[in-house]
Write a protein that holds these residues in place. Sequence first.
Motif: not given
Length: 735
Positions: A39, A41, A579, A581, A599, A601, A622
Amino acid sequence: MIAYADEVALPSIEVRAEKIQENAASSLNTSDTTTLLENEPGVSLYRAGGVSSLPVIHGLADDRIRIKVDGMDLIASCPNHMNPPLSYIDPSNVENIKVFAGITPVSVGGDSIAGTILVNSASPEFAKDGQDLLIKGQIGTFYRSNNDARGGNISVTYATESLNVNYSGAISKADNYSAGSNFKRSVVTGRIGNTLGLDEVGSTAYETQNHTLGFAVKSGIHLMEAKLGYQNMPEQLYPNQRMDLLNNEQKRINLRYLGDLDWGKLEARAYHEKVDHFMDFGADKRYWYGGASGGNTGVGGSGNGQPCSPISATCAAGMPMYSEGKTTGASIKVDIKLTQQDVLRLGTELQQYRLDDWWTPSGAMMFPGTFTNINNGERDRTALFAEWEKRLSRQWMTQAGVRYEHVKTDAGHVTGYANTNMMSSNQLRDSVAFNAKSHDKTDNNWDLTALARYTRDTSMDVDFGFARKVRSPNLYERYTWSTWQMAALMNNTVGDGNGYFGNVDLKPEKAHTLSATFDWHATDREWEFKATPFYTYVTDYIDAVQWNSTTNTARTTLLKDQFTVLRYTNQSARLYGLNLSGRMPLAQTGAGLFAVKGLLNYTRGENRDTGDDLYNIMPLNTKLTLTHNYDRWDSALELQMVKTKNNVSDTRNEIKTPGYSLVNLRSSYNWKQARLDFGIENLFDKAYNLPLGGAYVGQGTTMTTALVPTGSVPLWGTAVPGMGRSVNVGLTIKY
């Protein structure tokens, strides 16, 4: 609890160093400490053995990340990196994890280009003033239905006001896991009497245990610690490697002094680790080879090897492979308070690593002598660093640092199983060529970091900076030497099914990174949103080229859709991405607090010399999680979405993977001294392939690039599937 702890009095400026969000029960869903980073990023995972995933930061993995466990720099002593640093600490023993992505302060960086991961067990706890004794402990257990995983952990602390004694131990065992549906057309393993279901992911079983005994003494402002560690791993099978780990024993000692002095802090550390590692074919892979065992196609064309004896040119009993690694390190670090606004950090580090990697004769082509993969390998590091952190105003803070590393590597002469070139193995040709070269290499590496933090107000911060980071090649990249397909297949740290061999003339990788983090948040951080764009350019990036072992030259035309042999080489690369979040509360009602966190990435990696995509870059992904807290209940409903992986390395014949979505459900109930955890991973039993799981070679005849037994799909082209639905339960009791 997994969280960050400040290392200095001034606020840290760890660009993109986020808090690791702890699951309700860290060991409920995993026995692999690396998965605690899922979890974070910018972090993804190379899926490997059941307890030995390899972390990835912004597309850069494994040795490109500096990983320290309780302050120790540990090194994987295995041609497949089956014993990485994080495999030596159980999730239940992790107190906190700190991640520095890309732009890393020089005081925690070095010999890496991706970033740094610091993992620590609990700090020693002492009885309070006037309290005679402190006695406390914790016992936990878990069960996961999919692969019949079970295990437990225990910790016990005995302490006075000045003495602490602590023991922690954990054991975990699991069978093969099952995918969400059938993913292959063959049940054959190469072992007579052993077959696998079409949905069973072969070579995913494991068994491991870790123990740590700690002592600490506190006297005023001085703290002294000693930790003794031991790991016994009888088995960790690998679905994306030709071999399996069948024994790994680690013994370690870790000494530390910490002084909180008037002028600042002084920390000194010394440690030593010894690893004995053994690989061979596990229960799901063919063990008997040679004409007496039924030849390459096995008994009656079934692919199963027939037991034979004695070992000879026509009978091979497995392929035993041994590694022995020894790591000794020491460091001294001081934090000097120059003023209320200035901290100067100075430090020095030493590391001495020794590696022997040899394969004893077992018959057929592995006969009659011992194959020396790496002989008397040496890798010694000496480092010096200086770092200045200054608060310019209430809004501005800066940090600048420089680090020098002297890295010296060497290795002795080698021999093959036989001093011949029989059957195109070229063992004699390659060993003579390798032995004729000078193996002594010295690298002088310079790291530079410049960071700044701007605090606009109580609701917005911006961290930004530049870093130059350098990493010297590891011993397997420099000193493995055989172009022989069978031998090269055993040297693979990335799980793509290909064979690799080293390059003595490799240069250190040099990464230049620009990054910024924009952080919007409530004053009390009840809600927050972060965005981190990054860009990294790497010169002398260690990639690979396909190799023609017959002509002993790089291939000018790539072999496609098959496994092949590659040689490590320096090229250049570019990585960039974003990233995102965030989290926010949704509603506080009589039914409890509802909140959401998310989140996203995105990473792109390209080889600038060839135009090829870099290997094993996680596609756009995600996570969206709905959380609920009510009284003693904590629950979460998680949606994970991953895009199709189309950007793959053509040089390595990387396998594309389709996109997928998974739903996970977790809940826990807390009492004063106990917690019950429950979860369902992959709630709808979705079938999917792991984007970073590599190629499936978890069963059958894995010693060559030949097909799996007649009527089955080729080994090439099948990705390692993810786990199907699993119902997990755990119980933790504190006293």
